[in-house]
Design a protein around this motif. Structure first.
Motif, mmCIF file in Angstrom:
data_model
loop_
_atom_site.group_PDB
_atom_site.id
_atom_site.type_symbol
_atom_site.label_atom_id
_atom_site.label_comp_id
_atom_site.label_asym_id
_atom_site.label_seq_id
_atom_site.Cartn_x
_atom_site.Cartn_y
_atom_site.Cartn_z
ATOM 1 N N LYS A 35 0.801 -1.366 0.056
ATOM 2 C CA LYS A 35 0.122 -0.042 0.080
ATOM 3 C C LYS A 35 0.963 1.232 0.103
ATOM 4 C CE LYS A 35 -4.114 -2.032 2.030
ATOM 5 N NZ LYS A 35 -5.057 -1.833 3.119
ATOM 6 N N HIS A 36 0.283 2.374 -0.536
ATOM 7 C CA HIS A 36 1.071 3.662 -0.585
ATOM 8 C C HIS A 36 0.097 4.779 -0.296
ATOM 9 C CE1 HIS A 36 3.871 6.422 -2.217
ATOM 10 N NE2 HIS A 36 2.853 7.006 -3.209
ATOM 11 N N ILE A 37 0.530 5.616 0.438
ATOM 12 C CA ILE A 37 -0.265 6.973 0.629
ATOM 13 C C ILE A 37 0.176 7.805 -0.559
ATOM 14 C CG2 ILE A 37 -0.541 8.999 2.052
ATOM 15 C CD1 ILE A 37 -1.613 6.292 3.371
ATOM 16 N N PHE A 38 -1.061 8.320 -1.051
ATOM 17 C CA PHE A 38 -0.945 9.384 -2.152
ATOM 18 C C PHE A 38 -1.552 10.687 -1.784
ATOM 19 C CE2 PHE A 38 -2.887 11.189 -6.157
ATOM 20 C CZ PHE A 38 -1.820 11.330 -6.705
ATOM 21 N N LYS A 39 -0.647 11.479 -1.720
ATOM 22 C CA LYS A 39 -1.278 12.949 -1.477
ATOM 23 C C LYS A 39 -1.824 13.946 -2.641
ATOM 24 C CE LYS A 39 -0.521 16.390 2.205
ATOM 25 N NZ LYS A 39 0.331 17.163 3.245
ATOM 26 N N LEU A 40 -3.279 14.043 -2.486
ATOM 27 C CA LEU A 40 -3.949 14.857 -3.485
ATOM 28 C C LEU A 40 -4.350 16.028 -2.921
ATOM 29 C CD1 LEU A 40 -5.034 14.830 -6.411
ATOM 30 C CD2 LEU A 40 -7.075 13.766 -5.572
ATOM 31 N N GLY A 41 -3.487 17.033 -3.333
ATOM 32 C CA GLY A 41 -3.886 18.455 -2.435
ATOM 33 C C GLY A 41 -3.469 18.115 -0.916
ATOM 34 N N GLU A 42 -4.399 18.576 -0.035
ATOM 35 C CA GLU A 42 -4.464 18.227 1.572
ATOM 36 C C GLU A 42 -4.832 16.642 1.806
ATOM 37 O OE1 GLU A 42 -2.713 20.050 3.706
ATOM 38 O OE2 GLU A 42 -2.282 21.379 1.840
ATOM 39 N N ASP A 43 -5.485 16.014 0.609
ATOM 40 C CA ASP A 43 -6.051 14.950 1.167
ATOM 41 C C ASP A 43 -5.353 13.715 0.656
ATOM 42 O OD1 ASP A 43 -8.393 12.847 1.373
ATOM 43 O OD2 ASP A 43 -8.794 12.894 -0.760
ATOM 44 N N GLU A 44 -4.981 12.846 1.665
ATOM 45 C CA GLU A 44 -4.228 11.520 1.885
ATOM 46 C C GLU A 44 -5.019 10.503 1.535
ATOM 47 O OE1 GLU A 44 -1.533 10.964 5.345
ATOM 48 O OE2 GLU A 44 -0.318 12.859 4.817
ATOM 49 N N GLN A 45 -4.731 9.749 0.251
ATOM 50 C CA GLN A 45 -5.501 8.784 0.027
ATOM 51 C C GLN A 45 -4.647 7.502 -0.136
ATOM 52 O OE1 GLN A 45 -7.253 9.679 -3.789
ATOM 53 N NE2 GLN A 45 -8.302 11.366 -3.026
ATOM 54 N N THR A 46 -5.111 6.388 0.115
ATOM 55 C CA THR A 46 -4.374 5.172 0.080
ATOM 56 C C THR A 46 -4.593 4.267 -1.123
ATOM 57 O OG1 THR A 46 -4.627 4.493 2.571
ATOM 58 C CG2 THR A 46 -3.832 2.793 1.335
ATOM 59 N N ASP A 47 -3.196 3.849 -1.966
ATOM 60 C CA ASP A 47 -3.327 3.063 -3.047
ATOM 61 C C ASP A 47 -2.948 1.946 -2.704
ATOM 62 O OD1 ASP A 47 -4.011 5.642 -4.481
ATOM 63 O OD2 ASP A 47 -2.251 5.887 -5.570
ATOM 64 N N ILE A 48 -3.688 1.004 -3.452
ATOM 65 C CA ILE A 48 -3.090 -0.289 -3.363
ATOM 66 C C ILE A 48 -2.214 -0.564 -4.538
ATOM 67 C CG2 ILE A 48 -3.713 -2.882 -3.578
ATOM 68 C CD1 ILE A 48 -6.541 -2.092 -2.415
ATOM 69 N N MET A 49 -1.151 -1.245 -4.161
ATOM 70 C CA MET A 49 0.067 -1.397 -5.300
ATOM 71 C C MET A 49 -0.101 -2.812 -5.400
ATOM 72 S SD MET A 49 1.505 1.493 -4.835
ATOM 73 C CE MET A 49 2.735 1.298 -5.898
ATOM 74 N N MET A 50 -0.285 -2.799 -6.950
ATOM 75 C CA MET A 50 -0.390 -4.273 -7.665
ATOM 76 C C MET A 50 0.501 -4.482 -8.772
ATOM 77 S SD MET A 50 -4.577 -3.806 -8.013
ATOM 78 C CE MET A 50 -4.759 -5.607 -7.946
ATOM 79 N N LYS A 51 1.033 -5.712 -8.892
ATOM 80 C CA LYS A 51 1.912 -6.173 -9.934
ATOM 81 C C LYS A 51 1.536 -7.289 -10.753
ATOM 82 C CE LYS A 51 4.930 -8.736 -7.075
ATOM 83 N NZ LYS A 51 6.297 -8.868 -6.534
ATOM 84 N N LEU A 52 2.078 -7.191 -11.847
ATOM 85 C CA LEU A 52 1.739 -8.240 -12.963
ATOM 86 C C LEU A 52 3.093 -8.900 -13.179
ATOM 87 C CD1 LEU A 52 -0.345 -9.788 -14.875
ATOM 88 C CD2 LEU A 52 0.229 -8.199 -16.318
ATOM 89 N N LYS A 53 3.169 -10.281 -13.093
ATOM 90 C CA LYS A 53 4.478 -10.818 -13.503
ATOM 91 C C LYS A 53 4.259 -11.142 -14.940
ATOM 92 C CE LYS A 53 7.587 -14.603 -12.400
ATOM 93 N NZ LYS A 53 8.829 -13.966 -12.782
ATOM 94 N N LEU A 54 5.525 -10.982 -15.905
ATOM 95 C CA LEU A 54 5.366 -11.011 -17.193
ATOM 96 C C LEU A 54 6.225 -12.406 -17.529
ATOM 97 C CD1 LEU A 54 6.506 -7.518 -17.989
ATOM 98 C CD2 LEU A 54 4.345 -8.504 -17.995
ATOM 99 N N THR A 55 5.682 -13.230 -18.502
ATOM 100 C CA THR A 55 6.399 -14.372 -18.869
ATOM 101 C C THR A 55 7.068 -14.007 -19.927
ATOM 102 O OG1 THR A 55 4.357 -14.964 -19.857
ATOM 103 C CG2 THR A 55 4.778 -15.872 -17.753
ATOM 104 N N ASN A 56 8.160 -14.509 -20.090
ATOM 105 C CA ASN A 56 9.163 -14.047 -21.324
ATOM 106 C C ASN A 56 9.098 -15.308 -22.171
ATOM 107 O OD1 ASN A 56 9.692 -11.313 -20.459
ATOM 108 N ND2 ASN A 56 11.384 -12.158 -19.402
#
Length: 56
Positions: A35-56
């Motif tokens: 998770k990551h705090i994202f500040k939008l102006g004075e508003d702190e919002q929580t972002d969920i960090m998501m990832k996708l594994k790539l197959t080569n």
């Protein structure tokens, strides 16, 4: 582009109050990893960090 650069995965942040986007990414193979705090102006919002594994 990420596959061409031999990246192992791609990641993004999505606002925790956006269940439609979270479900879309999960349906497309992304998993939550942090998770990551994202500040939008004075508003702190929580972002969920998501990832996708790539197959080569």
């Amino acid at each position: 582009i990420a596959k061409q650069k031999n990246a192992d995965y791609v990641w993004l942040g999505v606002w925790e109050e956006n269940p439609r986007a979270i479900n879309f990414y999960k349906k497309n193979g992304f998993v939550e990893f942090d998770k990551h705090i994202f500040k939008l102006g004075e508003d702190e919002q929580t972002d969920i960090m998501m990832k996708l594994k790539l197959t080569n």
